[in-house]
Design a protein around this motif. Structure first.
Motif, PDB file in Angstrom:
ATOM      1  N   THR A  92       4.282 -56.999  83.681  1.00 29.04           N
ATOM      2  CA  THR A  92       3.925 -56.761  85.067  1.00 29.04           C
ATOM      3  C   THR A  92       2.517 -56.872  85.005  1.00 29.04           C
ATOM      4  O   THR A  92       1.682 -57.384  85.806  1.00 29.04           O
ATOM      5  N   ALA A  93       1.769 -56.363  84.015  1.00 30.88           N
ATOM      6  CA  ALA A  93       0.251 -56.280  84.007  1.00 30.88           C
ATOM      7  C   ALA A  93      -0.386 -57.676  83.535  1.00 30.88           C
ATOM      8  O   ALA A  93      -1.279 -57.921  84.578  1.00 30.88           O
ATOM      9  N   TRP A  94       0.466 -58.577  82.725  1.00 30.62           N
ATOM     10  CA  TRP A  94      -0.125 -59.706  82.346  1.00 30.62           C
ATOM     11  C   TRP A  94       0.155 -60.542  83.724  1.00 30.62           C
ATOM     12  O   TRP A  94      -0.679 -61.348  83.812  1.00 30.62           O
ATOM     13  N   VAL A  95       1.254 -60.618  84.471  1.00 29.41           N
ATOM     14  CA  VAL A  95       1.410 -61.375  85.784  1.00 29.41           C
ATOM     15  C   VAL A  95       0.444 -61.241  86.751  1.00 29.41           C
ATOM     16  O   VAL A  95      -0.316 -61.766  87.268  1.00 29.41           O
ATOM     17  N   GLY A  96       0.210 -59.883  86.889  1.00 27.02           N
ATOM     18  CA  GLY A  96      -0.876 -59.189  87.533  1.00 27.02           C
ATOM     19  C   GLY A  96      -2.304 -60.020  87.355  1.00 27.02           C
ATOM     20  O   GLY A  96      -3.177 -60.242  88.279  1.00 27.02           O
ATOM     21  N   LYS A  97      -2.708 -60.177  86.306  1.00 24.22           N
ATOM     22  CA  LYS A  97      -3.911 -60.947  85.683  1.00 24.22           C
ATOM     23  C   LYS A  97      -3.804 -62.328  85.977  1.00 24.22           C
ATOM     24  O   LYS A  97      -4.947 -63.225  86.019  1.00 24.22           O
ATOM     25  N   GLY A  98      -2.460 -63.007  85.936  1.00 25.68           N
ATOM     26  CA  GLY A  98      -2.396 -64.483  86.000  1.00 25.68           C
ATOM     27  C   GLY A  98      -1.263 -64.840  86.730  1.00 25.68           C
ATOM     28  O   GLY A  98      -0.359 -65.452  86.160  1.00 25.68           O
ATOM     29  N   LEU A  99      -1.104 -64.596  88.189  1.00 28.86           N
ATOM     30  CA  LEU A  99       0.012 -64.915  88.918  1.00 28.86           C
ATOM     31  C   LEU A  99       0.606 -66.189  88.819  1.00 28.86           C
ATOM     32  O   LEU A  99       1.858 -66.304  89.064  1.00 28.86           O
ATOM     33  N   ASN A 100      -0.132 -67.218  88.544  1.00 32.02           N
ATOM     34  CA  ASN A 100       0.297 -68.629  88.830  1.00 32.02           C
ATOM     35  C   ASN A 100      -0.012 -69.287  87.475  1.00 32.02           C
ATOM     36  O   ASN A 100      -0.227 -70.460  87.170  1.00 32.02           O
ATOM     37  N   GLN A 101       0.114 -68.325  86.308  1.00 27.36           N
ATOM     38  CA  GLN A 101      -0.492 -69.070  85.008  1.00 27.36           C
ATOM     39  C   GLN A 101       0.926 -68.932  84.367  1.00 27.36           C
ATOM     40  O   GLN A 101       1.630 -67.998  84.317  1.00 27.36           O
ATOM     41  N   GLN A 102       1.313 -69.957  83.503  1.00 32.03           N
ATOM     42  CA  GLN A 102       2.466 -70.115  82.731  1.00 32.03           C
ATOM     43  C   GLN A 102       2.765 -69.297  81.626  1.00 32.03           C
ATOM     44  O   GLN A 102       3.900 -68.809  81.572  1.00 32.03           O
ATOM     45  N   PRO A 104       1.731 -65.730  81.415  1.00 33.06           N
ATOM     46  CA  PRO A 104       2.365 -64.626  81.738  1.00 33.06           C
ATOM     47  C   PRO A 104       3.687 -64.862  82.538  1.00 33.06           C
ATOM     48  O   PRO A 104       4.470 -63.771  82.410  1.00 33.06           O
ATOM     49  N   GLU A 105       3.696 -65.840  83.154  1.00 36.86           N
ATOM     50  CA  GLU A 105       5.061 -66.073  83.919  1.00 36.86           C
ATOM     51  C   GLU A 105       6.509 -66.245  82.897  1.00 36.86           C
ATOM     52  O   GLU A 105       7.498 -65.830  83.108  1.00 36.86           O
ATOM     53  N   THR A 106       5.915 -67.130  81.924  1.00 41.66           N
ATOM     54  CA  THR A 106       7.164 -67.420  80.947  1.00 41.66           C
ATOM     55  C   THR A 106       7.427 -66.016  80.224  1.00 41.66           C
ATOM     56  O   THR A 106       8.537 -65.887  79.842  1.00 41.66           O
ATOM     57  N   PHE A 107       6.297 -65.206  79.878  1.00 43.41           N
ATOM     58  CA  PHE A 107       6.767 -64.130  79.033  1.00 43.41           C
ATOM     59  C   PHE A 107       7.481 -63.010  80.266  1.00 43.41           C
ATOM     60  O   PHE A 107       8.609 -62.670  79.613  1.00 43.41           O
ATOM     61  N   TYR A 108       7.102 -63.059  81.291  1.00 47.64           N
ATOM     62  CA  TYR A 108       7.888 -62.409  82.210  1.00 47.64           C
ATOM     63  C   TYR A 108       9.466 -62.824  82.345  1.00 47.64           C
ATOM     64  O   TYR A 108      10.120 -61.944  82.472  1.00 47.64           O
ATOM     65  N   PHE A 109       9.569 -64.149  82.363  1.00 44.44           N
ATOM     66  CA  PHE A 109      10.964 -64.737  82.312  1.00 44.44           C
ATOM     67  C   PHE A 109      11.601 -64.382  81.022  1.00 44.44           C
ATOM     68  O   PHE A 109      12.906 -64.070  81.063  1.00 44.44           O
ATOM     69  N   LEU A 110      11.077 -64.388  79.882  1.00 49.32           N
ATOM     70  CA  LEU A 110      11.636 -63.997  78.866  1.00 49.32           C
ATOM     71  C   LEU A 110      12.122 -62.477  78.705  1.00 49.32           C
ATOM     72  O   LEU A 110      13.015 -61.856  78.234  1.00 49.32           O
ATOM     73  N   TYR A 170       6.157 -76.250  86.909  1.00 48.55           N
ATOM     74  CA  TYR A 170       5.340 -76.786  88.064  1.00 48.55           C
ATOM     75  C   TYR A 170       4.656 -76.023  89.017  1.00 48.55           C
ATOM     76  O   TYR A 170       3.731 -76.304  89.589  1.00 48.55           O
ATOM     77  N   PHE A 171       5.364 -74.619  89.267  1.00 46.64           N
ATOM     78  CA  PHE A 171       4.553 -73.612  90.000  1.00 46.64           C
ATOM     79  C   PHE A 171       5.004 -72.489  89.566  1.00 46.64           C
ATOM     80  O   PHE A 171       5.937 -71.653  90.228  1.00 46.64           O
ATOM     81  N   PRO A 172       4.219 -71.927  88.504  1.00 44.79           N
ATOM     82  CA  PRO A 172       4.792 -70.547  87.945  1.00 44.79           C
ATOM     83  C   PRO A 172       4.997 -69.351  88.697  1.00 44.79           C
ATOM     84  O   PRO A 172       5.739 -68.447  88.566  1.00 44.79           O
ATOM     85  N   ALA A 173       4.175 -69.407  89.678  1.00 45.44           N
ATOM     86  CA  ALA A 173       4.202 -67.956  90.701  1.00 45.44           C
ATOM     87  C   ALA A 173       5.576 -67.995  91.264  1.00 45.44           C
ATOM     88  O   ALA A 173       5.999 -66.667  91.625  1.00 45.44           O
ATOM     89  N   LEU A 174       6.368 -69.179  91.642  1.00 41.63           N
ATOM     90  CA  LEU A 174       7.712 -68.804  92.301  1.00 41.63           C
ATOM     91  C   LEU A 174       8.452 -68.362  91.405  1.00 41.63           C
ATOM     92  O   LEU A 174       9.659 -67.857  91.878  1.00 41.63           O
ATOM     93  N   GLN A 175       8.287 -68.052  90.033  1.00 41.77           N
ATOM     94  CA  GLN A 175       9.179 -67.353  89.118  1.00 41.77           C
ATOM     95  C   GLN A 175       9.356 -65.894  89.865  1.00 41.77           C
ATOM     96  O   GLN A 175      10.481 -65.398  89.634  1.00 41.77           O
ATOM     97  N   MET A 176       8.258 -65.331  90.141  1.00 39.40           N
ATOM     98  CA  MET A 176       8.396 -63.906  90.928  1.00 39.40           C
ATOM     99  C   MET A 176       9.503 -63.916  92.022  1.00 39.40           C
ATOM    100  O   MET A 176       9.869 -63.054  92.300  1.00 39.40           O
TER     101      MET A 176
END
Length: 199
Positions: A92-102, A104-110, A170-176
């Motif tokens: 959550t904290a990492w995605v909060g720093k990079g909402l559309n970055q691969q 943090p979003e990949t880590f959140y997905f994992l 293509y659009f990491p923020a959509l993961q959330m």
């Protein structure tokens, strides 16, 4: 095994996880209301994480309320589930720093996939414990949960994984958005008797 102690331990761990998540929210140095705008990405990821844990706790409570006997397998599956959940504040904290970055979003997905696997194993162990304890109706109640049916359907899980990978490229923020929709339309679709367990 004493079910109450396992539930109390789980509640305590989840409360700590939620506390850690809000502590990541930083107080702005400025007193201008616009200073809070820098925290909006974290607020979004925090809100999703809070919803995530709230829905998970409700489902966990339902399954444990239906279950009388806690086996060793259930105990260790519950620990694995809490272990997976404990990564949520970092994700959550990492995605909060990079909402559309691969990254943090990949880590959140994992983390989400690890959590899903742990949750399904816990559900399966509870089904088996109820079957072994001669409580087929409780086992069937857990099997009938929307989240259990979704996680036990490899086609839906496979589709989710494929969609998430495409989105992450293509659009990491959509993961959330995908996670939020799954929480609302799968996790939060509770069994009809979930609010009548203790009437």
């Amino acid at each position: 095994m004493n079910k109450g102690r396992v539930e109390a331990f789980t509640d305590a761990v989840l409360a700590i996880i939620l506390t850690i998540m809000i502590l990541e929210f930083k107080t702005p140095e400025s007193f201008a209301i616009s200073a809070i705008l820098d925290q909006v990405p974290y607020l979004i990821s925090y809100a999703i994480g809070y919803l995530f844990i709230g829905v998970a706790w409700y489902n966990h409570h339902y399954m444990f309320s239906k279950t009388r006997w806690i086996s060793r397998n259930v105990y260790w599956a519950n620990n694995f589930w809490m272990f997976a959940t404990s990564f949520l504040p970092v994700a959550t904290a990492w995605v909060g720093k990079g909402l559309n970055q691969q990254g943090p979003e990949t880590f959140y997905f994992l983390v989400y996939m690890l959590w899903s696997m742990a949750y399904f194993i816990l559900s399966l162990m509870l089904v088996k414990a109820n079957e072994k304890g001669h409580r087929p109706e409780a086992a069937q109640s857990i099997r009938s949960m929307v989240i259990y049916r979704f996680m036990s359907n490899w086609k839906w899980v496979g589709l989710q994984i494929i969609a998430s990978i495409v989105v992450l490229i293509y659009f990491p923020a959509l993961q959330m958005v995908i996670v939020s929709l799954l929480i609302i339309f799968v996790g939060a679709r509770f069994n009809k008797d979930s609010d009548q367990l203790f009437n």
